[in-house]
Design an enzyme around this catalytic site. Structure first.
Site, PDB file in Angstrom:
ATOM      1  N   HIS A   1      15.297  25.485  14.021  1.00 49.80           N
ATOM      2  CA  HIS A   1      16.676  25.256  13.053  1.00 49.80           C
ATOM      3  C   HIS A   1      16.747  24.711  13.331  1.00 49.80           C
ATOM      4  O   HIS A   1      17.494  23.884  12.407  1.00 49.80           O
ATOM      5  CB  HIS A   1      16.752  26.822  13.023  1.00 49.80           C
TER       6      HIS A   1
ATOM      7  N   ASP B   1      19.987  16.685  37.947  1.00 51.87           N
ATOM      8  CA  ASP B   1      20.963  16.443  38.960  1.00 51.87           C
ATOM      9  C   ASP B   1      20.416  17.259  39.899  1.00 51.87           C
ATOM     10  O   ASP B   1      18.813  17.123  39.981  1.00 51.87           O
ATOM     11  CB  ASP B   1      21.561  17.378  38.539  1.00 51.87           C
TER      12      ASP B   1
ATOM     13  N   THR C   1      23.161  24.755  36.073  1.00 47.42           N
ATOM     14  CA  THR C   1      22.558  26.373  34.644  1.00 47.42           C
ATOM     15  C   THR C   1      22.014  25.660  33.930  1.00 47.42           C
ATOM     16  O   THR C   1      22.071  26.794  32.835  1.00 47.42           O
ATOM     17  CB  THR C   1      24.058  26.586  34.566  1.00 47.42           C
TER      18      THR C   1
ATOM     19  N   CYS D   1      20.026  20.842  35.440  1.00 42.02           N
ATOM     20  CA  CYS D   1      21.078  21.235  35.765  1.00 42.02           C
ATOM     21  C   CYS D   1      21.020  22.307  36.688  1.00 42.02           C
ATOM     22  O   CYS D   1      20.106  23.394  36.235  1.00 42.02           O
ATOM     23  CB  CYS D   1      22.897  20.400  35.353  1.00 42.02           C
TER      24      CYS D   1
ATOM     25  N   HIS E   1      17.670  24.800   7.045  1.00 42.90           N
ATOM     26  CA  HIS E   1      18.265  23.669   7.643  1.00 42.90           C
ATOM     27  C   HIS E   1      18.894  22.701   7.952  1.00 42.90           C
ATOM     28  O   HIS E   1      19.319  21.848   8.528  1.00 42.90           O
ATOM     29  CB  HIS E   1      17.243  24.228   9.048  1.00 42.90           C
TER      30      HIS E   1
HETATM   31  C1  RB5 Z   1      25.814  21.400  40.270  1.00 40.07           C
HETATM   32  O1  RB5 Z   1      26.635  22.098  42.112  1.00 40.07           O
HETATM   33  C2  RB5 Z   1      25.910  22.372  39.404  1.00 40.07           C
HETATM   34  O2  RB5 Z   1      27.451  22.445  39.073  1.00 40.07           O
HETATM   35  C3  RB5 Z   1      25.119  21.711  38.041  1.00 40.07           C
HETATM   36  O3  RB5 Z   1      23.534  21.737  38.069  1.00 40.07           O
HETATM   37  C4  RB5 Z   1      25.414  22.767  37.165  1.00 40.07           C
HETATM   38  O4  RB5 Z   1      24.860  23.883  36.964  1.00 40.07           O
HETATM   39  C5  RB5 Z   1      26.210  22.445  36.452  1.00 40.07           C
HETATM   40  O5  RB5 Z   1      26.786  22.653  34.868  1.00 40.07           O
END
Ligand code: RB5
Length: 147
Positions: A100, A10, A69, A67, A135
């Site tokens: 695994h 993203d 996180t 993304c 596994h």
């Molecule tokens: C974007 O702001 C953020 O929500 C996205 O990149 C991500 O962390 C979602 O899981």
């Protein structure tokens, strides 16, 4: 033969994606970039689903998902049957999701880890292989689940 690599991100992962594409291309991987390029806000959900569809449709490939996180895009990719995306931030985990869990997508948080760390994690993922053995049955249980 090296697996084809699909990568997506993203808006939070543009810089990390560019570094990974450059790195993998220098290692002669064939890389297809499905991710955001302009940094304008977009949905990690649709990026993850699109990546998942590509992975599910090509058994000789692996994926990289980014993304903020790494969580949202991995949840989305994992909705597609045949996709096993694992979120990593340590080298050992990057290796173990292949050995695994037979993961075919590595997910990382572009706001959580440095770009040079991401390159090392991708490297560890690509150098590892599914260990089969005990596994096998566990991954099969997941693959055969129809919720
Ligand atoms: C974007 O702001 C953020 O929500 C996205 O990149 C991500 O962390 C979602 O899981």
């Amino acid at each position: 033969m090296k697996p084809r690599i699909y990568i997506s991100n993203d808006h939070t992962g543009v810089e990390m994606k560019q570094a990974i594409v450059k790195y993998l291309t220098s290692l002669d991987y064939q890389v297809t970039d499905l991710g955001n390029v302009d940094g304008k806000s977009c949905s990690y959900a649709s990026k993850g689903l699109e990546l998942g569809e590509k992975i599910a449709g090509d058994k000789d490939c692996l994926g990289v998902a980014l993304c903020g996180t790494g969580i949202g895009i991995s949840i989305a990719a994992n909705k597609v049957k045949g996709v096993r995306a694992g979120l990593v931030s340590e080298l050992e985990t990057a290796q173990l999701i292949r050995e695994h869990n037979d993961c075919n997508v590595i997910a990382m948080g572009a706001r959580m880890i440095a770009v040079d760390k991401a390159l090392k994690l991708v490297d560890a993922f690509l150098k590892s292989e599914f260990a089969h053995g005990r596994h096998e049955e566990r991954v099969k249980t997941i693959n055969e689940y129809h919720g």
